[in-house]
Design a protein around this motif. Structure first.
Motif: not given
Length: 372
Positions: A74-90
């Motif tokens: 989240t510190q360096t690449s929030p977009e990539e972090a969001y994508r990873k959170y989204d995969a976890l959410t699924t």
């Protein structure tokens, strides 16, 4: 490690030392990483994982690893972090849907033992998902995209709407969008019918403060005053029982209300609330309370320097008197919580210019010039 005041770095080193000195519980590694992420020491967490790759495989399950990996990003690449959170959410949503179906089948079969088992599994699965949802929403929150956070919460209401953390955060989201009626709908049950019972001081102070503001903004001033009287009464009762215990609920409520009025350019009333919130000064002036109070004084000074408003002489004298009191009682109160040092621990910050006393004197100079 959890202490404030600049001890987190040294505390982290001690925990790392313990980690390198077996035997230790297998949870140590994961807990240390979670604590570092909680206090936003993402670089330390990333280094710890990189330097202890074997611990990552031995002590972190796949779900925790993916969560930590996304959080560090989240510190360096929030977009990539969001994508990873989204995969976890699924994955979490699939688990919750499956457990919901199994719970429904158990109820149809009237199998009470199975119902209890599935309810427990569902609660555990939900508790595992909530941190992922909150971390995902935080990415939008920090960008002040509150409507996107609201969308996330609406999408998950099917599973999370009875969770206490979800309800509090949903209320915060509505509050930040000035949807005060919706905020009251979530805040009020937490305060009046929640798990805290009659002990209102067990309710988070920010919940009480935001509920008071929501009442005021929807012209329910009597409800706000009644809530503040209840908080004051409970604080007085507690002070009789334990004179040493510090309670900041009413202080925070008044700070939030004062800040609101200052933001609406009603500085005369807002500043008076700020000053009132910090009484008695020897107990209420601290790093956090001073941080928010001084921002209101700086905003007032800026407006006055631009000749955009005039303040009554009596109000200005109240400000000067308050700053004198802050100078007197703030000599040992630091205004910087995390002491900044280089990675080797050298070159500590000069703290003589980072006390409430010093900053109060600087503010007093500003207001005396504006009064001249």
């Amino acid at each position: 490690f959890c202490q404030r005041g600049g001890h987190q770095i040294s505390g982290s080193r001690k925990l790392i030392f313990l980690l390198e000195t077996p035997p230790y519980p297998p949870e140590t590694f994961g807990n240390l990483l979670l604590l570092q992420c909680k206090y936003e020491f993402y670089d330390l967490a990333a280094d710890l994982m990189a330097n202890n790759a074997e611990f990552t495989y031995d002590y972190l399950d796949n779900e925790l690893f993916e969560y930590l990996d996304a959080t560090i990003l989240t510190q360096t690449s929030p977009e990539e972090a969001y994508r990873k959170y989204d995969a976890l959410t699924t994955k979490h949503i699939e688990t919750l849907r499956k457990l919901t179906k199994q719970l429904q089948d158990a109820r149809l079969a009237r199998d009470n033992d199975l119902i209890k088992t599935k309810l427990k599994e569902y609660d555990e699965a939900l508790e595992a998902y909530i941190p992922v949802l909150m971390s995902q929403g935080r990415i939008y929150w920090e960008r002040k995209q509150f409507e996107m956070v609201e969308r996330l919460f609406r999408q998950t209401a099917e599973f999370c709407s009875e969770n206490e953390t979800w309800k509090v955060c949903a209320a915060h989201v509505f509050f930040m969008q000035d949807k005060f009626k919706d905020a009251i709908r979530y805040y009020a049950p937490i305060v009046h019918k929640g798990k805290h019972g009659d002990n209102i001081l067990e309710v988070p102070a920010i919940v009480l403060a935001n509920l008071c503001v929501s009442y005021i903004m929807t012209s329910q001033n009597e409800a706000a005053e009644e809530l503040m009287r209840k908080i004051e009464s409970e604080e007085q009762r507690l002070s009789y029982l334990d004179t040493e215990k510090q309670v900041y609920h009413l202080c925070i409520v008044n700070l939030v209300i004062g800040t609101l009025y200052c933001a609406k350019d009603n500085f005369e009333f807002g500043i008076s609330r700020i000053i009132k919130s910090l009484e008695p000064y020897d107990r209420k002036i601290g790093p956090d309370t001073w941080f928010y109070a001084k921002h209101c004084f700086l905003a007032l000074a800026e407006q006055m320097s631009k000749q955009m408003l005039l303040l009554k002489d009596s109000s200005l004298h109240d400000i000067i008197n308050f700053l004198d009191q802050a100078d007197e009682h703030g000599k040992n109160v630091q205004t910087v919580i995390n002491v900044h040092v280089d990675p080797n621990g050298n070159n500590p910050m000069d703290m003589s210019t980072h006390t409430v006393s010093y900053e109060a004197r600087q503010l007093k100079r500003v207001f005396l010039k504006l009064m001249a």
